[in-house]
Design a protein around this motif. Structure first.
Motif, PDB file in Angstrom:
ATOM      1  N   ASP A   1       0.822  -1.206   0.000  1.00 44.46           N
ATOM      2  CA  ASP A   1       0.000   0.000   0.000  1.00 44.46           C
ATOM      3  C   ASP A   1       0.855   1.254   0.000  1.00 44.46           C
ATOM      4  O   ASP A   1       0.499   2.278   0.576  1.00 44.46           O
TER       5      ASP A   1
ATOM      6  N   ILE B   1      -0.681   2.783  -4.685  1.00 42.14           N
ATOM      7  CA  ILE B   1      -2.003   3.417  -4.570  1.00 42.14           C
ATOM      8  C   ILE B   1      -2.277   4.281  -5.798  1.00 42.14           C
ATOM      9  O   ILE B   1      -3.392   4.260  -6.343  1.00 42.14           O
TER      10      ILE B   1
ATOM     11  N   THR C   1     -13.896   4.015  -4.645  1.00 46.57           N
ATOM     12  CA  THR C   1     -12.991   4.727  -3.749  1.00 46.57           C
ATOM     13  C   THR C   1     -13.069   4.094  -2.377  1.00 46.57           C
ATOM     14  O   THR C   1     -13.982   3.328  -2.070  1.00 46.57           O
ATOM     15  N   SER C   2     -12.120   4.458  -1.523  1.00 44.01           N
ATOM     16  CA  SER C   2     -11.972   3.744  -0.257  1.00 44.01           C
ATOM     17  C   SER C   2     -12.828   4.265   0.886  1.00 44.01           C
ATOM     18  O   SER C   2     -12.698   3.790   1.993  1.00 44.01           O
ATOM     19  N   ARG C   3     -13.623   5.308   0.655  1.00 44.91           N
ATOM     20  CA  ARG C   3     -14.350   5.839   1.812  1.00 44.91           C
ATOM     21  C   ARG C   3     -15.680   5.126   2.033  1.00 44.91           C
ATOM     22  O   ARG C   3     -16.244   4.528   1.119  1.00 44.91           O
TER      23      ARG C   3
ATOM     24  N   LEU D   1      -1.283   4.031   5.690  1.00 40.48           N
ATOM     25  CA  LEU D   1      -1.280   2.799   4.882  1.00 40.48           C
ATOM     26  C   LEU D   1       0.126   2.428   4.436  1.00 40.48           C
ATOM     27  O   LEU D   1       0.461   1.246   4.317  1.00 40.48           O
TER      28      LEU D   1
ATOM     29  N   ASP E   1      -5.342   6.585   4.933  1.00 44.23           N
ATOM     30  CA  ASP E   1      -6.703   6.129   4.655  1.00 44.23           C
ATOM     31  C   ASP E   1      -7.650   6.832   5.619  1.00 44.23           C
ATOM     32  O   ASP E   1      -7.253   7.195   6.722  1.00 44.23           O
ATOM     33  N   GLU E   2      -8.882   7.054   5.189  1.00 42.21           N
ATOM     34  CA  GLU E   2      -9.896   7.722   6.032  1.00 42.21           C
ATOM     35  C   GLU E   2      -9.335   9.034   6.558  1.00 42.21           C
ATOM     36  O   GLU E   2      -9.469   9.352   7.741  1.00 42.21           O
TER      37      GLU E   2
ATOM     38  N   ARG F   1      -9.028   8.255   1.032  1.00 42.84           N
ATOM     39  CA  ARG F   1      -7.648   7.770   0.859  1.00 42.84           C
ATOM     40  C   ARG F   1      -6.846   8.812   0.094  1.00 42.84           C
ATOM     41  O   ARG F   1      -7.264   9.241  -0.980  1.00 42.84           O
TER      42      ARG F   1
END
Lengths: 80, 80, 80, 80, 80, 80, 80
Positions: free
Chosen positions: C3, C8, C78-80, D32, D43-44, D58
């Motif tokens: 990561d 990313i 997306t990661s949210r 991350l 992240d977040e 992210r």
């Protein structure tokens, strides 16, 4: 790349060029040489700021201060 | 990476591009070439600041001053 | 490092991202590619400053001006 | 050096960290990954400036803008 | 060079040091480690600006922001 | 080059020097060592700004902040 | 390139030169040597700012602060 920055700078050797610096000053002179950092040597150089012109003769300029280099207006052999 | 920065710059050769500099000035011209530092050569370049346009001809720009390069609006072959 | 920043950025290819520049401008567009200097290519990009939006099309951004890259809000994946 | 910067950053992975940027903004999020340039992935993440909080999800941050990284206050496993 | 910068930083490990940053902030803490970029890890760090003190715990500082590192006043083993 | 910057710095070891930083502060102290980035170690250093003097003891200075190094006035063995 | 920046600097050794720094200060002195970063050593140097002249003796200047180097006016052997 036949028209990359290094090649163009090499072709400008012995021509009069104008050099713009990060602090907005401009220098004009005959380009004697340059290197991969865009360090530049001008001959018969003069520096023009807002209100004055200063004659410097032969000057070595550190590339990190250079914004752009272009053929001075007027002489034969420029691309315009 | 087929669409990496170097590849895209290579595909823009011979097209008219606009170049935004760190000091907010913008230059437009035909892209002649570039290198791995994003040093760039423009042909028939002109510089546009808030109140003036200045014709520079062929100009070598040091990459460290470049913010962005994009195809000038209008010409065929751009991606928009 | 699975990561890490390069991984990313690679996973964000073809997604819409927002890019914050050092001069506080923000650009949004589809991420086409990037390289180890964090030079970035956006497609269908637009630049948003305090009072205007400007459509740039495909744009190459020099990494030294980039502060951050994140997935634009809204799209799936997306990661949210 | 067992407690060098790279080793400490690696041990902070998956913990909540705060990141201070050169322009004084601060971002918080779960770390991350990072690389040798101190490029960082959170992240977040959320960004806190003087008057607002903005949720970014992210985000990849370019190391050249980073001043410091430290474990966010509160979670178990930090060194204080 | 037995008293070069890297050697001196290594000898300061586990001592309390003060770190001056480019933005004039100062951090104090126990030096855990450093690397060739002068990235530094402090433990039990606190940041002192003109009017406040903030406790950061363990913090990784990017070397490009560091001006100087010196032994905090008072502890045995410093050179004064 | 027998009088290059690295050679001169080496010859200044154990002499009192003055160091000018980018933020115009000046430090004086005995030069203990330096490296190829012009990172410098001073012993018995003191920092002089416009209105105050601060005793720092042994201090490591990051070369990127250094403008110039010269032999402090007065001691035997300097070149003036 | 026989007239590249490094060659010209080498030919200026033992001549009096003027050095312009990024912060607009100017130093004059006899050039003792330089290196590939344009770190420079001047002997019998003096620094001229707007209102004062300060004698520094032998001084090592870090190249990153250097804008330009040119032969001081007057002495025989300069190129003008």
């Amino acid at each position: 790349m036949p028209d990359g920055p290094a090649q163009i700078l090499e072709r400008l050797v012995d021509q009069r060029v104008t050099l713009v610096l990060k602090d907005t000053r401009e220098l004009s002179g005959k380009l004697l040489g340059s290197d991969e950092h865009m360090n530049v040597v001008l001959d018969e150089a003069s520096e023009r700021s807002a209100e004055t012109t200063r004659h410097l003769g032969r000057v070595v300029l550190r590339g990190s201060n250079v914004v752009s280099v272009f053929a001075a207006h007027g002489p034969p052999g420029t691309s315009r």
